[in-house]
Design an enzyme around this catalytic site. Structure first.
Site, short mmCIF file in Angstrom:
data_model
loop_
_atom_site.label_atom_id
_atom_site.label_comp_id
_atom_site.label_asym_id
_atom_site.label_seq_id
_atom_site.Cartn_x
_atom_site.Cartn_y
_atom_site.Cartn_z
N ILE A 297 10.88 8.71 -7.63
CA ILE A 297 9.71 8.35 -8.44
C ILE A 297 8.60 9.37 -8.22
CG2 ILE A 297 8.00 6.54 -8.94
CD1 ILE A 297 10.95 5.79 -9.62
N TYR B 119 19.15 4.01 5.09
CA TYR B 119 18.42 3.55 3.90
C TYR B 119 19.41 3.05 2.84
CZ TYR B 119 15.41 4.19 -0.28
OH TYR B 119 14.70 4.04 -1.44
N LEU C 118 0.82 -1.21 0.00
CA LEU C 118 0.00 0.00 0.00
C LEU C 118 0.85 1.27 0.00
CD1 LEU C 118 -2.90 -1.06 2.41
CD2 LEU C 118 -2.81 -1.20 -0.07
N GLY C 119 2.16 1.12 -0.20
CA GLY C 119 3.04 2.29 -0.30
C GLY C 119 2.90 2.93 -1.68
N GLN C 120 3.93 3.71 -2.06
CA GLN C 120 3.81 4.51 -3.27
C GLN C 120 3.75 3.67 -4.55
OE1 GLN C 120 7.23 7.11 -2.08
NE2 GLN C 120 5.91 8.74 -2.85
#
Ligand code: AKB
Length: 349
Positions: free
Chosen positions: A195, A165, A34-36
């Protein structure tokens, strides 16, 4: 010769098995669905292989309309047994592992980033090995650091990232390539640029100003930018990103000379993006209030050299900057006007 996307999708290789488009396609589990990126990838794969072919998973509660589009299950990437049960019960062939904390939020919660980005990766990698699944893990421009060449950044060069990250993504690249060599795991990894998409809000990245500016242009009319006007970073429109991912996943393994590829589409600065958005929204104002995210951007590539992807599996972007800005403005105007054809904005991540 470059195969057309449609021809490519007719026959696809998954490990040693051949799948044909339609209901016999691979069954795909998307973590962090359900992320980007997850819902967009699910939509595209479901177009190819049917609504049941993709199982979206997350720890977040989905909207009712998301459930209506195809299967959704709860999955915590830190829970190996939970993932194992899904892989077995749903007869999964591919895992697309989108679950991760991005660069800026990762710096704000390092222990959580270590757990989700590293322990979560270990779980999916072990599962993919055990059940002989094809595994896609995205990497990023954030996997490079200040010692890497920045313009252009080659596919193979020194990588000393300075964010958790970036460290977790280099770890994923190296572990995936090791599992590929050692255990024949069909590991695939693309290094994504920033993105840009209109149907979900920014999710805690350093490149997210380039999404936020569109929302601000159509709401408050003023964008406060946390990067310097000349901070050049590689970017890509979501449609190119999803197409790159599917084309790469479908490329027969024997065509690949590596398992981790840079993919590039465009590169711009906040100043250049502002000038382009202003052509559509002439009254847009910008103010620069540089914060800690600038130091992250300073260590990242300005331009990606993606010649390996272009040679090995014919990668080519379709959407340049002017077109991206036009698409974003046109669609966000509809979203803010409440046009149901554009869907709802996902909740703030
Ligand atoms: C971020 O900014 O953290 C991400 C990325 C470039 O990986 N968008």
């Amino acid at each position: 010769m470059r195969k057309s996307f449609l021809n490519l999708v007719k026959t696809l290789e998954v490990g040693s098995r051949l799948y044909h488009s339609g209901s016999n396609g691979p069954r795909v589990l998307i973590t962090g669905g359900l992320g980007q990126l997850g819902t967009g990838l699910a939509r595209e794969l479901r177009k190819l292989h049917g609504p049941e072919s993709v199982i979206l998973s997350d720890i977040v509660k989905p909207e009712a309309e998301e459930i209506a589009k195809g299967p959704f299950v709860f999955a915590d990437v830190l829970d190996f047994k939970c993932l194992q049960e899904i892989v077995v019960n749903k007869r999964i062939d591919w895992i697309v592992h989108f679950s991760a904390l991005l660069s800026a939020v990762g710096e704000n919660n390092v222990p959580l980033a270590v757990r989700v980005n590293i322990e979560g990766l270990h779980n999916v990698m072990e599962l993919a090995k055990q059940y002989k699944l094809k595994l896609f893990v995205p990497s990023t421009i954030g996997a490079f650091g200040p010692e890497s060449p920045r313009n252009p950044t080659p596919n193979i060069c020194i990588q000393r990232p300075k964010t958790i990250y970036g460290v977790s993504k280099v770890h994923a690249e190296l572990l995936g390539e090791y599992y590929h060599k050692r255990f024949n795991l069909d590991f695939r990894c693309l290094r994504y640029p920033g993105i840009i998409l209109y149907d979900s809000h920014p999710g805690g990245g350093t490149t997210d100003y380039a999404v936020q500016i569109f929302h601000d242009a159509l709401t408050t009319g003023k964008h406060v930018c946390y990067l310097r006007p000349d901070a050049r970073l590689p970017m890509m429109y979501i449609d190119d990103c999803l197409r790159a991912t599917i084309e790469y996943m479908m490329t027969p393994g024997k065509q690949l000379t590596t398992r981790t590829y840079n993919v590039h589409a465009m590169s711009f600065t906040p100043e250049e993006l502002y000038a382009e958005v202003k052509k559509h929204v002439p009254n847009l104002e910008i103010e620069y209030k540089v914060d800690s995210r600038q130091a992250i951007a300073d260590a990242w590539p300005m331009v990606f050299d993606d010649s390996s992807a272009r040679t090995d599996w014919s990668w080519k972007e379709n959407i340049p900057m002017e077109k991206l800005v036009d698409i974003m403005i046109t669609n966000l105007r509809k979203v803010y006007a409440g046009d149901p054809s554009t869907g709802k904005l996902d909740a703030m991540a």
